[in-house]
Scaffold this active site. Sequence first.
Site, PDB file in Angstrom:
ATOM      1  N   GLY A  40      -5.163 -12.896   5.199  1.00  0.00           N
ATOM      2  CA  GLY A  40      -4.631 -14.240   5.030  1.00  0.00           C
ATOM      3  C   GLY A  40      -3.804 -14.358   3.768  1.00  0.00           C
ATOM      4  N   ALA A  92      -7.338  -7.420  -0.120  1.00  0.00           N
ATOM      5  CA  ALA A  92      -6.669  -8.719  -0.322  1.00  0.00           C
ATOM      6  C   ALA A  92      -7.170  -9.314  -1.634  1.00  0.00           C
ATOM      7  CB  ALA A  92      -6.901  -9.639   0.860  1.00  0.00           C
ATOM      8  N   GLU A 110      -0.406  -8.273  13.209  1.00  0.00           N
ATOM      9  CA  GLU A 110       1.015  -8.120  12.950  1.00  0.00           C
ATOM     10  C   GLU A 110       1.776  -8.551  14.211  1.00  0.00           C
ATOM     11  OE1 GLU A 110       2.429  -7.263  10.113  1.00  0.00           O
ATOM     12  OE2 GLU A 110       0.504  -6.966   9.115  1.00  0.00           O
ATOM     13  N   VAL A 148      -6.193  -3.121  -1.095  1.00  0.00           N
ATOM     14  CA  VAL A 148      -7.352  -2.719  -0.292  1.00  0.00           C
ATOM     15  C   VAL A 148      -8.064  -3.911   0.321  1.00  0.00           C
ATOM     16  CG1 VAL A 148      -9.608  -1.577  -0.331  1.00  0.00           C
ATOM     17  CG2 VAL A 148      -7.678  -0.592  -1.589  1.00  0.00           C
ATOM     18  N   GLY A 188      -2.555 -15.583  14.587  1.00  0.00           N
ATOM     19  CA  GLY A 188      -1.791 -15.042  13.454  1.00  0.00           C
ATOM     20  C   GLY A 188      -2.532 -13.977  12.681  1.00  0.00           C
ATOM     21  N   ASP A 211      -3.190   1.233   8.890  1.00  0.00           N
ATOM     22  CA  ASP A 211      -3.395   0.383   7.719  1.00  0.00           C
ATOM     23  C   ASP A 211      -4.738   0.674   7.070  1.00  0.00           C
ATOM     24  OD1 ASP A 211      -2.543  -2.038   6.109  1.00  0.00           O
ATOM     25  OD2 ASP A 211      -4.471  -2.721   6.869  1.00  0.00           O
ATOM     26  N   LYS A 228      -5.788   2.416   3.229  1.00  0.00           N
ATOM     27  CA  LYS A 228      -6.789   1.912   2.293  1.00  0.00           C
ATOM     28  C   LYS A 228      -7.820   2.984   1.961  1.00  0.00           C
ATOM     29  CE  LYS A 228      -6.104  -2.827   3.880  1.00  0.00           C
ATOM     30  NZ  LYS A 228      -6.660  -4.017   4.543  1.00  0.00           N
ATOM     31  N   LYS A 287       0.797  -1.224   0.000  1.00  0.00           N
ATOM     32  CA  LYS A 287       0.000   0.000   0.000  1.00  0.00           C
ATOM     33  C   LYS A 287       0.830   1.274   0.000  1.00  0.00           C
ATOM     34  CE  LYS A 287      -2.038  -1.893   3.593  1.00  0.00           C
ATOM     35  NZ  LYS A 287      -1.884  -3.336   3.335  1.00  0.00           N
ATOM     36  N   GLU A 340      -4.934  -4.449  -6.936  1.00  0.00           N
ATOM     37  CA  GLU A 340      -6.178  -4.858  -6.286  1.00  0.00           C
ATOM     38  C   GLU A 340      -5.936  -5.286  -4.844  1.00  0.00           C
ATOM     39  OE1 GLU A 340      -9.703  -4.697  -6.015  1.00  0.00           O
ATOM     40  OE2 GLU A 340      -9.653  -5.357  -8.113  1.00  0.00           O
ATOM     41  N   LEU A 357     -10.423  -9.573  -2.479  1.00  0.00           N
ATOM     42  CA  LEU A 357     -11.742  -9.077  -2.840  1.00  0.00           C
ATOM     43  C   LEU A 357     -11.654  -8.059  -3.978  1.00  0.00           C
ATOM     44  CD1 LEU A 357     -13.367  -8.533   0.681  1.00  0.00           C
ATOM     45  CD2 LEU A 357     -13.682 -10.454  -0.894  1.00  0.00           C
TER      46      LEU A 357
END
Length: 918
Positions: free
Chosen positions: A895, A706, A762, A704, A759, A773, A777, A674, A701, A708
């Site tokens: 993920g 992952a 971060e 923002v 997990g 983060d 976005k 990003k 893509e 999607l």
Amino acid sequence: MASSVAQLRAVLAQRRSDFARRDPPRVAKVVKPARVRAAPARAAVAEPASAPGGVSGVERGSGHEVHKFGGTCVGSFERISGVCDLLIESAKSGVKTFGVVSAMGVATKGEPKVTDCLINATDMAAARNPAYEEELVKLEHKHRSTAEALLTIPEELTKYMDNFMAELEDLRAMLRAMSIAGTSTQAFADFVVGHGELWTARLCAAVIRCKGFDAEWIDARDVLVVTDAEDGGVDVDYERSNANLDKLFDARGHGVAGSNRVLIATGFIARTPEGVPTTLKRNGSDYSATIFGAMLIAKTITIWTDVDGVFSADPRKVKEAVCLESLSYNEAWELSYFGANVLHPRTTLPAMRYHIPVVLRNYFNQAAPGTSICDQCEVETGGVMNPIDVNSDRVNFIKGLATIEDVTIINVEGTGMVGVPGTANAVFQTVKEAGCNVVMISQASSEHSICFAVRSHEAAAAVKALNKRFEKAIAAGRIKAVEAVDECAILAAVGQNMCQTPGVSAMLFEALANANVNVVAIAQGASEYNITCVVSKKDIAKALRAVHGRFYLSKTVMSVGIVGPGLVGKTLLRQMKEQLAALKTDYNVDLRVVAVAGQSKMLLTGESEVALDLDTWEDSYAKGQAVDMEAFIQCVTDSGAPNAVIIDCSASEDVALHYKDWLQRGINVVTPNKKANSGPLPYYKELRNIQRNSYTHYFYEGTVGAGLPIISTLNNLRDSGDRINKIEGIFSGTLSYIFNTYGADDKFSAIVKTAKELGYTEPDPRDDLSGTDVARKVVILARECGIDIELEDVPVESLVPEALRSVASAEEFMEKLPEYDDEMAAKCAEAAAAGEKLRYVGVVDVENKTGSVELRRYSGDHPFGQLSGSDNIISFETKRYVGPSTLVVRGPGAGAEVTAGGVFGDVLRVAQYLGAPS
């Protein structure tokens, strides 16, 4: 001085007389059947003349095969032995075998080349440098050691060395006379340099006899008569040469013994009509072979070299260049003109007269069939083909690609040129008088400008001459200017089968456009055998690979470099490995991962590798070299694939700063990082401008949502004419999980700890809880909507207690976070009391041109209130989608699998834009 030159001429005449007496021809009179004559063709080569005295001369057209061997093929005693074995096997098979040999070259770097030694000796003698004697010593040692290794019959060795030493003494006397005179002439130089071929031909014949087979050698100067041509070459007097060949065959009895005797002629050398020794100039030995082939009306002419044949492109520049099975004479001419490793155009003329195939083969790889150059290489197309058919595996409408580098484009432009007869003639006559050679010409039908290319070192002289010639026209404004565009290169695509085939030119220029190569000038003759274009010199390698890939690979081929082999990067590489075969089979997409770079090391393909092995790349990467970003980029761009893409799977701001350079180099960029799109606004705009104004693609893509389709959905809405009013979404899978799980009976710190253990967060959860983060976005989506906004313009409600923002470590933060559970518990209870749920959202208010990140409350029946797990959800409120009917995109937003999948999707979008089927 005049007396010295006269002395030199006298020495030469005496030595030629001695040479004729020392090696008299064997005489035998034979009667031969009538010769076979071929039908007339285009090249003007005289028919063989009848031998005088009623004898038959050469039996032409009866199965002769000519084999020519270059200097590397006879560079050592082992290679000469192999050449002789090849000729013997040919003759034993019943073929009338005729060999043509060059002077000895070298087998090992550093050894003396015979022709070089002879040239050096001549130059040294003319300069009165006594070191010419050292060159003669080298020649004696090379030929003596070779002869002693090959000539197993003492009489053959003695005879060979006697002749050799006598000729060497002749040369020594000549060179001594040159040294006294302090000068040389071209005739003397030609006489000296031709001895290398004499020594090789005589040696090969003796070796064949030592191997138990009959052989004789022929001094081509006793046969070939040539005259100087205007282009610097020579023209053959075929009438006299054919008569000489007939006389020689009759005198030596070759006519009836051709099938069981090998004949070996000297290449490169000939004689003038006045009897003066001369050479055939450039590619002389090849020319000798085709001349003798035409005079014999041979079945084939084989040119043995050190390459497998003619390649579709220079294999040093295009790894996947293929050896062509066949070429037409016209195609060979075109490729040769543009510098490809093919026969010189003049060399093919004798073979054309009798439609004799000229086969280029590799002496060092005799299993390779080589390339056959012949009259026609037609492709059965079944009629006019469309562009889809043109790219099928069964036809190659472009046979080969060649380049000329270091050219300058000169443009003569002016409205006063329109309709004025003789302007073009004046331009090119001026250039000719300046001693410049025009490589390519392009002129618009309006006659407003004439554009042509010359070699760069000739450009200044051409421009100066043209400015002087058109001085008055320039002063009067009839000619605007004479302009030179430096640092250019020419790319030529050659193939006679593209003639009258729609779509070939379009495919070529589409390939250049997709590779982000700008075309400076274009030329195509009416024959359509050749499409020539001028590009920037810095783009020529990329242009060559792009066009070659378009016509020869029949796939969308991309070299791939990956930065950031972390969790997402590794997952992406695994996904690619699993899909490579299916992509090739189903979509004609060939992805080749050629480089992987991390923070401290990198793994690049070797010189002989097309791609990294995705089964073993991790082990190789662990032993990789220190990271060098420029070397990484060069590996991606020089891989040989026509298209390149770099995928940045890091979260590094430093890596993001490379995007501009990559895009400007024509490298496509795909990233989930990003930092570039949410960084300084001017840099973001530069990236988007490069993307819009070129054929280079920049897809992000994954920045923002992952995997999607958030950005693509936004762009589809805008492109279809919809107006975006507001975007609102839960953009963090981590924070989605936390607030979807958090309830009135839970402790906020405990939920954060669980998310960290799973997990989702971060390594330092503050990176998620700070909201930065999500803010990035928001900035990315706002900019996609046309809002000029910086990251600092977005107010962010941080979930990190102010007192814990500066603690030293993540462990200390997690240890102290429970002390602040009450603050979040109060907000949660207040929302629950109102029947609402807490959600951490980012908002882009397009109408007010603002963005924000904050903790909000939503009712249980709102799509955001119904979210579960770690899903992301984004709502688009537009002119078409309003009120409760907003457009909602929902799905996993975090993920490695989904993020890598989203990145992979962008890579395939690049492939689709580059020509892969959708």
